[in-house]
Design an enzyme around this catalytic site. Structure first.
Site, PDB file in Angstrom:
ATOM      1  N   CYS A 266     -15.503  27.069  -2.278  1.00  0.00           N
ATOM      2  CA  CYS A 266     -15.667  27.056  -3.337  1.00  0.00           C
ATOM      3  C   CYS A 266     -14.447  27.167  -4.697  1.00  0.00           C
ATOM      4  CB  CYS A 266     -16.558  28.323  -4.096  1.00  0.00           C
ATOM      5  SG  CYS A 266     -18.470  28.327  -2.614  1.00  0.00           S
TER       6      CYS A 266
ATOM      7  N   CYS B 281     -17.581  21.515   1.220  1.00  0.00           N
ATOM      8  CA  CYS B 281     -18.621  22.282   0.772  1.00  0.00           C
ATOM      9  C   CYS B 281     -19.018  22.621   2.042  1.00  0.00           C
ATOM     10  CB  CYS B 281     -19.795  21.849  -0.039  1.00  0.00           C
ATOM     11  SG  CYS B 281     -21.402  22.820  -0.397  1.00  0.00           S
TER      12      CYS B 281
ATOM     13  N   CYS C  39     -21.114  24.288 -10.849  1.00  0.00           N
ATOM     14  CA  CYS C  39     -21.706  24.429  -9.462  1.00  0.00           C
ATOM     15  C   CYS C  39     -22.773  26.237  -9.098  1.00  0.00           C
ATOM     16  CB  CYS C  39     -21.456  24.869  -7.830  1.00  0.00           C
ATOM     17  SG  CYS C  39     -22.142  25.690  -7.169  1.00  0.00           S
TER      18      CYS C  39
ATOM     19  N   CYS D  24     -13.030  24.198  -4.685  1.00  0.00           N
ATOM     20  CA  CYS D  24     -13.967  23.196  -4.588  1.00  0.00           C
ATOM     21  C   CYS D  24     -14.167  22.375  -6.312  1.00  0.00           C
ATOM     22  CB  CYS D  24     -15.560  22.804  -4.699  1.00  0.00           C
ATOM     23  SG  CYS D  24     -17.000  22.072  -5.302  1.00  0.00           S
TER      24      CYS D  24
ATOM     25  N   GLU E 100     -19.966   2.937   8.923  1.00  0.00           N
ATOM     26  CA  GLU E 100     -20.972   4.056   8.391  1.00  0.00           C
ATOM     27  C   GLU E 100     -22.102   4.412   8.956  1.00  0.00           C
ATOM     28  OE1 GLU E 100     -21.821   5.681   5.152  1.00  0.00           O
ATOM     29  OE2 GLU E 100     -19.467   4.782   4.795  1.00  0.00           O
TER      30      GLU E 100
HETATM   31 FE1  SF4 Z   1     -20.188  24.019  -2.908  1.00  0.00          FE
HETATM   32 FE2  SF4 Z   1     -20.434  24.621  -5.428  1.00  0.00          FE
HETATM   33 FE3  SF4 Z   1     -19.011  25.985  -3.122  1.00  0.00          FE
HETATM   34 FE4  SF4 Z   1     -17.962  23.793  -4.684  1.00  0.00          FE
HETATM   35  S1  SF4 Z   1     -18.321  25.168  -5.808  1.00  0.00           S
HETATM   36  S2  SF4 Z   1     -18.256  24.396  -2.422  1.00  0.00           S
HETATM   37  S3  SF4 Z   1     -20.263  22.711  -4.697  1.00  0.00           S
HETATM   38  S4  SF4 Z   1     -20.936  25.846  -3.287  1.00  0.00           S
END
Ligand code: SF4
Length: 343
Positions: free
Chosen positions: A202, A195, A211, A205, A38
């Site tokens: 997105c 992100c 989101c 994601c 870390e």
């Molecule tokens: Fe980031 Fe939202 Fe796009 Fe996911 S959907 S990559 S959390 S901006």
């Protein structure tokens, strides 16, 4: 602000199927190894950390070995990883764990946070990975993921806004302690691989349907942060004093300051100051090498190396000494100095 339902479970499921796996520090719950990773991963990419992590564990397999090591050796092994205050705190932290905790890292984030170099987010990560504690992490990448998911529009330069985001981060935690390692890793992975600061992916994601920033079609509008890092710049002249046998003169940098505690070529604020450190008879032979830029977090350093050749023992200063090329690899040298010397 309503919290997106199912956020934690989506992150956990995605991490287990698509997140980063097989990294050496993921195969352990040993707090020493997790802590080491870390600290190394702060401001440093995984690909760079891997080699350093292995070398550290070979040299210092446990916290007692690290605590017993001379700081100079730790700095030398850290050499090239940058942000050397991390290495100094690493060493102090190991010594604190030995002296105050009997050689065992405390098993709760509240106590981990009391140790040198361990902030709230790092303490939470160690506690989540090693002990399944339900503690929220909020490093720069995770702030971005959460601020976007929540369309958190308050300015994170304000402590009140940051406190509010910590609160949201805590409310979003999974219920089950067993899910904490995957959830914590999942948030880190999302921030590092999906992100992204610019052009987040997105479509890939796992929380895209939850989101709010994506719904608004403006993910890059978050997080909001008005206060920018103030950058400064400084010019420094480095005296590369070399003896006939190839040794160079190195001095330990004062603490605090640039490259604190590392061995460095003598540094000067001007060429005149550098010249004043050289006998008048040798000044005409000073040789300017190509100047170059070295970028630190808050500062651009314009470095001007100047070479001087001396007979062995023909020159000295109050601090420092002559170091032969064979000794260079075992010293903590700042990256630009290491490059200059070809060490
Ligand atoms: Fe980031 Fe939202 Fe796009 Fe996911 S959907 S990559 S959390 S901006």
């Amino acid at each position: 602000m309503t919290l997106p339902e199912g956020f934690a479970s989506q992150v956990v499921r995605w991490q287990r199927s698509h997140g980063r796996s097989g990294l050496p520090w993921q195969a352990t719950r040993d707090p020493y190894r997790v802590w080491l990773s870390e600290i190394m991963l702060q401001q440093t990419q995984v690909s760079v950390v891997l080699g350093y992590y292995d070398r550290f564990l070979q040299r210092y397999p446990d916290v007692s070995a690290l605590a017993a090591a001379p700081l100079d050796d730790v700095l030398a092994l850290w050499s090239g990883l940058g942000y050397y205050s991390r290495a100094r705190n690493l060493h102090r932290c190991a010594q604190d764990v030995m002296a105050r905790h009997g050689g065992a890292f405390p098993a709760a984030s509240a106590q981990l946070q009391q140790l040198p170099g361990i902030g709230r987010s790092t303490a939470a990560a160690i506690a989540a990975f090693c002990f399944g504690e339900r503690a929220a992490i909020l490093d720069g990448n995770v702030k971005r993921v959460l601020a976007r998911t929540l369309a958190f529009g308050d300015d994170l330069a304000s402590p009140a806004a940051e406190r509010a985001l910590w609160q949201r981060a805590t409310e979003l935690l999974p219920e089950a302690a067993d899910d904490m390692p995957a959830y914590t890793q999942g948030l880190m992975d999302l921030g590092a691989t999906v992100c992204l600061v610019r052009q987040p992916s997105c479509l890939l994601c796992p929380v895209q349907t939850l989101c709010a920033a994506r719904r608004e079609d403006r993910p890059e509008a978050y997080p909001v942060r008005t206060r920018k890092l103030k950058r400064s710049s400084q010019s420094l002249w480095l005296l590369r004093a070399q003896a006939d046998d190839g040794s160079v003169w190195l001095e330990k940098r004062p603490v605090p300051g640039v490259w604190a505690g590392l061995y460095c070529l003598p540094l000067f604020d001007s060429r005149e100051a550098l010249e004043a450190a050289v006998p008048a008879a040798d000044r005409a032979a000073l040789l300017d090498e190509a100047a170059f830029l070295h970028v630190l977090t808050h500062k651009d350093l314009h470095l001007h190396p100047v070479r001087a050749q001396f007979a062995a023992d023909g020159w000295s200063r109050a601090e420092g000494g002559w170091f032969a090329p064979a000794q260079w690899p075992s010293l903590g040298l700042p990256t630009p100095v290491r490059r200059l010397l070809g060490a």
